[in-house]
Design a protein around this motif. Structure first.
Motif, short mmCIF file in Angstrom:
data_model
loop_
_atom_site.label_atom_id
_atom_site.label_comp_id
_atom_site.label_asym_id
_atom_site.label_seq_id
_atom_site.Cartn_x
_atom_site.Cartn_y
_atom_site.Cartn_z
N THR A 158 0.83 -1.18 -0.05
CA THR A 158 -0.05 -0.04 0.10
C THR A 158 0.99 1.33 0.03
O THR A 158 1.84 1.18 0.60
N PRO A 159 0.58 2.29 -0.75
CA PRO A 159 1.49 3.46 -0.93
C PRO A 159 1.59 3.89 0.26
O PRO A 159 0.75 4.48 1.25
N PHE A 160 2.93 4.58 0.65
CA PHE A 160 3.06 5.03 2.10
C PHE A 160 2.34 6.49 2.23
O PHE A 160 1.85 6.83 3.09
N ASP A 161 2.46 7.10 1.18
CA ASP A 161 1.87 8.41 1.06
C ASP A 161 0.36 8.41 1.32
O ASP A 161 -0.31 9.28 2.05
N PHE A 162 -0.37 7.42 0.74
CA PHE A 162 -1.68 7.31 1.06
C PHE A 162 -2.05 6.87 2.41
O PHE A 162 -2.84 7.65 3.16
N LEU A 163 -1.27 6.12 3.16
CA LEU A 163 -1.63 5.92 4.50
C LEU A 163 -1.22 7.01 5.50
O LEU A 163 -1.73 6.97 6.65
N MET A 164 -0.31 7.67 5.04
CA MET A 164 0.16 9.07 5.90
C MET A 164 -0.83 10.21 5.74
O MET A 164 -0.36 11.24 6.24
N ASP A 165 -1.53 10.24 4.75
CA ASP A 165 -2.28 11.47 4.33
C ASP A 165 -3.62 11.30 5.29
O ASP A 165 -4.54 10.57 5.29
N PRO A 166 -3.56 12.69 6.02
CA PRO A 166 -4.68 12.72 7.16
C PRO A 166 -6.02 12.70 6.45
O PRO A 166 -7.07 12.30 7.04
N ALA A 167 -6.29 12.95 5.06
CA ALA A 167 -7.50 12.96 4.65
C ALA A 167 -8.11 11.62 4.33
O ALA A 167 -9.33 11.21 4.23
N ASN A 168 -7.26 10.50 4.39
CA ASN A 168 -7.57 9.08 4.25
C ASN A 168 -7.70 8.48 5.88
O ASN A 168 -8.00 7.36 5.91
N HIS A 169 -7.60 9.24 7.11
CA HIS A 169 -7.76 8.65 8.27
C HIS A 169 -9.15 8.88 8.79
O HIS A 169 -9.36 9.85 9.62
N GLN A 170 -9.88 8.12 8.38
CA GLN A 170 -11.37 8.21 8.59
C GLN A 170 -11.93 7.54 10.10
O GLN A 170 -11.15 6.68 10.65
N ARG A 171 -12.73 8.13 10.75
CA ARG A 171 -13.29 7.68 11.94
C ARG A 171 -14.58 6.95 11.74
O ARG A 171 -15.66 7.34 11.00
N HIS A 172 -14.61 5.59 11.83
CA HIS A 172 -15.86 4.59 11.50
C HIS A 172 -16.25 4.25 12.92
O HIS A 172 -15.54 4.13 14.06
N SER A 173 -17.37 3.61 13.00
CA SER A 173 -17.89 3.10 14.28
C SER A 173 -18.84 1.67 13.91
O SER A 173 -19.18 1.52 12.76
N ARG A 174 -18.89 0.84 14.94
CA ARG A 174 -19.88 -0.31 14.89
C ARG A 174 -20.16 -0.80 16.16
O ARG A 174 -19.35 -0.47 17.35
N GLU A 175 -21.03 -1.59 16.33
CA GLU A 175 -21.33 -2.06 17.61
C GLU A 175 -20.62 -3.38 17.85
O GLU A 175 -20.44 -4.08 17.07
N TRP A 176 -20.20 -3.53 19.12
CA TRP A 176 -19.26 -4.55 19.50
C TRP A 176 -19.57 -4.99 20.89
O TRP A 176 -19.42 -4.06 21.84
N GLN A 177 -20.12 -6.08 21.10
CA GLN A 177 -20.43 -6.69 22.59
C GLN A 177 -21.45 -5.59 23.22
O GLN A 177 -21.38 -5.51 24.36
N GLY A 178 -22.22 -5.02 22.66
CA GLY A 178 -23.14 -4.24 23.18
C GLY A 178 -23.10 -2.88 23.31
O GLY A 178 -23.72 -2.05 23.74
#
Length: 210
Positions: A158-178
Motif C-alpha cells: 500500500t502506498p506510504f503516502d496514502f497511509l500517511m495522508d490525514p484525509a484518509n484517516h477516517q473515523r468509523h464505528s460499529r457495535e461490539w459486545q453491546g
C-alpha cells in the motif's frame, strides 16, 4: 538525498530507538471512546499479553510502500483483518525487536537478512488484551515472499503516502459486545484497513508529521 533516503532519515529522527525500554501503551482500541489503555478499569480481568509487529517499508522499485497482510479466515482472533506481520513475544527472553523480525520471516517469508529495523513507535493496546510494540523496518531487495497459509491469506503493498495522508484517516464505528466502538479506518482499493492496524498507522503519522 532521494525520497527513500529522506524518509529513512526522518524515521530515525522521529521514532524511538529500536532497543529502547518497553513503555506502557499510549494508544489503544478504546482511544477514540475516551478509554485509557490497560492497565485500566475497563480491562479488569483481561490477561495482558505482549506482542510485536513490524511495518515493512519497501523503498526499491518505486515510491515508498508498506507491506501488509490479510489474516487467514480460520484464525480464532482477528480473522480476515488487515494487519502488520507480527505476533506474541516469546516469554523465554526474546525482545520485542527479535519477535517482530522472527514473525516477519514466519508469516511472509522475508528473512532477517533482508530487514533493517530503523525505529519503534507508540505501543498499542488491543481490546483483546494484547500490548503491541510496533517497529518500522526497511526491506532490502532480493527476498521471496512465502506467506504461511496457516496465518496469512494474502500479502500486498500500500502506498506510504496514502497511509500517511490525514484525509484518509477516517473515523468509523460499529457495535461490539453491546457497545458502539469508534476506530480509525483507511479503506484502500478493495482493502479495509481498520482497528489496531489503522490506529498504529495513525500513531506513526503523528510521530512523523504531527
Amino acid at each position: 538525498m532521494d525520497e527513500g533516503g529522506a524518509l529513512v532519515a526522518r524515521l530515525r529522527d522521529c521514532l524511538d530507538p529500536v532497543d529502547g525500554p518497553d513503555l506502557q501503551p499510549r494508544q489503544g482500541d478504546g482511544f477514540l471512546d475516551g478509554k485509557a489503555p490497560p492497565p485500566s478499569p475497563e480491562f479488569a480481568g483481561v490477561e495482558i499479553r505482549t506482542a510485536a509487529v513490524i511495518a515493512p517499508l519497501i523503498l526499491h522499485d518505486g515510491p515508498p510502500r508498506l507491506l501488509l497482510t490479510e489474516r487467514a479466515s480460520h484464525l480464532p482472533r482477528h480473522a480476515g483483518q488487515i494487519s502488520f506481520p507480527g505476533g506474541r513475544i516469546d516469554p523465554g527472553g526474546e525482545t520485542a525487536a527479535e519477535a517482530a523480525v522472527r514473525e516477519l520471516e514466519e508469516e511472509v517469508g522475508i528473512a532477517r537478512a533482508h530487514v533493517e529495523l530503523v525505529g519503534r513507535f507508540d505501543s498499542y493496546a488491543t481490546v483483546t488484551g494484547y500490548h503491541v510494540t510496533p517497529f518500522v523496518g526497511v526491506i532490502r531487495p532480493g527476498y521471496t515472499l512465502r506467506p504461511d497459509p496457516g496465518e496469512v491469506a494474502d500479502v500486498f503493498e500500500t502506498p506510504f503516502d496514502f497511509l500517511m495522508d490525514p484525509a484518509n484517516h477516517q473515523r468509523h464505528s460499529r457495535e461490539w459486545q453491546g457497545h458502539v466502538r469508534h476506530y480509525y479506518a483507511m479503506p484502500w482499493n478493495e482493502r479495509y484497513i481498520w482497528g489496531a492496524t489503522a490506529g498504529m498507522l495513525k500513531s506513526l503519522h503523528d510521530r512523523l508529521y504531527g
